[in-house]
Scaffold this motif. Structure first.
Motif, short mmCIF file in Angstrom:
data_model
loop_
_atom_site.label_atom_id
_atom_site.label_comp_id
_atom_site.label_asym_id
_atom_site.label_seq_id
_atom_site.Cartn_x
_atom_site.Cartn_y
_atom_site.Cartn_z
N ASP A 68 32.87 -36.52 4.94
CA ASP A 68 33.64 -36.09 3.98
C ASP A 68 32.97 -34.85 3.19
O ASP A 68 32.92 -34.50 2.00
CB ASP A 68 34.21 -36.77 3.09
CG ASP A 68 35.50 -36.39 2.15
OD1 ASP A 68 35.99 -35.32 2.54
OD2 ASP A 68 35.82 -36.64 1.04
N MET A 69 32.63 -33.87 3.83
CA MET A 69 31.72 -32.52 3.37
C MET A 69 32.73 -31.75 2.50
O MET A 69 33.70 -31.32 2.85
CB MET A 69 31.06 -31.90 4.73
CG MET A 69 30.16 -32.60 5.45
SD MET A 69 29.31 -31.54 6.53
CE MET A 69 28.32 -32.84 7.53
N ASP A 70 32.05 -31.35 1.56
CA ASP A 70 32.40 -30.24 0.65
C ASP A 70 32.23 -28.95 1.34
O ASP A 70 31.25 -28.86 2.50
CB ASP A 70 32.20 -30.16 -0.92
CG ASP A 70 30.68 -30.13 -1.14
OD1 ASP A 70 29.92 -29.62 -0.18
OD2 ASP A 70 30.05 -30.87 -2.10
N LEU A 71 32.39 -27.83 0.75
CA LEU A 71 32.23 -26.59 1.33
C LEU A 71 30.78 -26.05 1.38
O LEU A 71 30.30 -25.48 2.44
CB LEU A 71 33.08 -25.48 0.73
CG LEU A 71 34.65 -25.63 0.80
CD1 LEU A 71 35.25 -24.55 0.21
CD2 LEU A 71 34.99 -25.68 2.39
N ASN A 72 30.01 -26.44 0.51
CA ASN A 72 28.67 -26.33 0.50
C ASN A 72 28.00 -27.20 1.47
O ASN A 72 26.92 -26.65 2.15
CB ASN A 72 28.06 -26.78 -1.14
CG ASN A 72 28.35 -25.72 -2.20
OD1 ASN A 72 28.83 -24.50 -1.65
ND2 ASN A 72 28.45 -25.95 -3.36
N GLN A 73 28.38 -28.32 1.64
CA GLN A 73 27.71 -29.38 2.53
C GLN A 73 28.05 -28.65 3.97
O GLN A 73 27.31 -28.56 4.75
CB GLN A 73 28.13 -30.75 2.56
CG GLN A 73 27.66 -31.21 1.27
CD GLN A 73 28.32 -32.63 1.03
OE1 GLN A 73 29.50 -32.83 1.29
NE2 GLN A 73 27.63 -33.77 0.66
N LEU A 74 29.27 -28.12 4.04
CA LEU A 74 29.74 -27.62 5.42
C LEU A 74 28.94 -26.79 5.85
O LEU A 74 28.57 -26.35 6.87
CB LEU A 74 31.36 -27.54 5.32
CG LEU A 74 31.82 -26.85 6.76
CD1 LEU A 74 31.73 -28.11 7.84
CD2 LEU A 74 33.34 -26.58 6.32
N GLU A 75 28.62 -25.75 4.98
CA GLU A 75 28.21 -24.33 5.15
C GLU A 75 26.66 -24.73 5.61
O GLU A 75 25.97 -24.22 6.62
CB GLU A 75 27.98 -23.39 3.94
CG GLU A 75 27.46 -22.16 4.26
CD GLU A 75 27.41 -21.22 3.02
OE1 GLU A 75 26.73 -20.30 3.10
OE2 GLU A 75 28.26 -21.36 2.10
N ALA A 76 26.09 -25.81 4.97
CA ALA A 76 24.78 -26.03 5.31
C ALA A 76 24.54 -26.60 6.68
O ALA A 76 23.67 -26.43 7.50
CB ALA A 76 24.00 -27.04 4.18
N PHE A 77 25.28 -27.67 6.79
CA PHE A 77 25.35 -28.21 8.31
C PHE A 77 25.76 -27.27 9.47
O PHE A 77 25.23 -27.49 10.60
CB PHE A 77 26.62 -29.54 8.23
CG PHE A 77 27.01 -30.12 9.42
CD1 PHE A 77 26.09 -31.05 10.10
CD2 PHE A 77 28.07 -29.91 10.31
CE1 PHE A 77 26.21 -31.57 11.07
CE2 PHE A 77 28.31 -30.22 11.57
CZ PHE A 77 27.36 -31.30 12.00
N LEU A 78 26.84 -26.48 9.23
CA LEU A 78 27.07 -25.41 10.48
C LEU A 78 26.09 -24.38 10.48
O LEU A 78 25.77 -24.22 11.58
CB LEU A 78 28.69 -24.69 10.19
CG LEU A 78 29.68 -25.64 9.95
CD1 LEU A 78 30.90 -24.96 9.64
CD2 LEU A 78 29.89 -26.25 11.32
N THR A 79 25.32 -24.23 9.37
CA THR A 79 24.27 -23.15 9.44
C THR A 79 23.32 -24.06 10.42
O THR A 79 22.57 -23.42 11.35
CB THR A 79 23.60 -22.71 8.24
OG1 THR A 79 24.52 -22.22 7.47
CG2 THR A 79 22.19 -21.87 8.32
#
Length: 191
Positions: A68-79
């Motif tokens: 349930d990633m928030d936008l900051n977690q998502l950005e780090a994960f996708l990077t």
């Protein structure tokens, strides 16, 4: 506010693929098959290439949804995924980010509903009546709480439970609910 950038070529099929994965995995639409997705979105792709893309995108979406990633977690994960050998491209990461931003709430609600194995309280109504008849004369004209609860799972027929409480039972119920509230508060407070 920045103007929305035009989507890179190939982002519409990928967005459609993510929607198809979400439909099949999270929203229970069994008619969304691998063959349907490939035929509609990537008809030129060889079956083994499409299967690899489907597996990769399913894995990424599963990781994002289960955390349930928030936008900051998502950005780090996708990077991290773009830098990984055999990972995703920056354009794919942008499409995934946009998709998650638009679908996060609905996917989260679906996961919560899928994880419930018992009925939940859907609704509750109550009223207070005065007893007008009783086997015992001393119980006439005493207040009685009538509580009706609707229990069920989403998408299934509800069951109704009707309870009757005298003043002592209402007080006992309130005491127990207070204990439950204290336990929940104790567990949710950060130390």
């Amino acid at each position: 506010m920045a103007a929305e950038q035009p989507q890179p070529e190939g982002s519409k099929p990928l967005s459609g693929l993510l929607s198809g994965i979400a439909q099949a995995t999270y929203y229970g639409h069994a008619g969304i098959t691998e063959e349907l997705l490939r035929g509609q979105l990537y008809p030129e792709a060889a079956p083994h290439e499409f299967r690899a893309l489907l597996a990769k995108m399913s894995g990424v979406l599963k990781s994002v949804a289960s955390a349930d990633m928030d936008l900051n977690q998502l950005e780090a994960f996708l990077t991290a995924q773009t830098k990984k050998q055999g990972g995703i491209t920056a354009d794919q990461a942008a499409v995934i980010a946009k998709f998650w931003k638009n679908h996060r709430t609905k996917i989260r609600e679906s996961l919560i509903n899928q994880s419930r194995w018992d009925n939940t309280l859907k609704n509750m109504n109550w009223r207070v009546d005065l007893k007008s008849q009783s086997r015992h004369v001393d119980q006439i004209n005493t207040p009685v709480a009538i509580v009706e609860m609707e229990l069920g799972k989403n998408g299934q027929e509800s069951e109704f439970l009707c309870l009757e409480f005298d003043e002592a039972k209402v007080n006992q119920m309130l005491k127990k609910l207070s204990e439950i509230e204290e336990s929940i508060t104790a567990l949710t407070q950060t130390t």
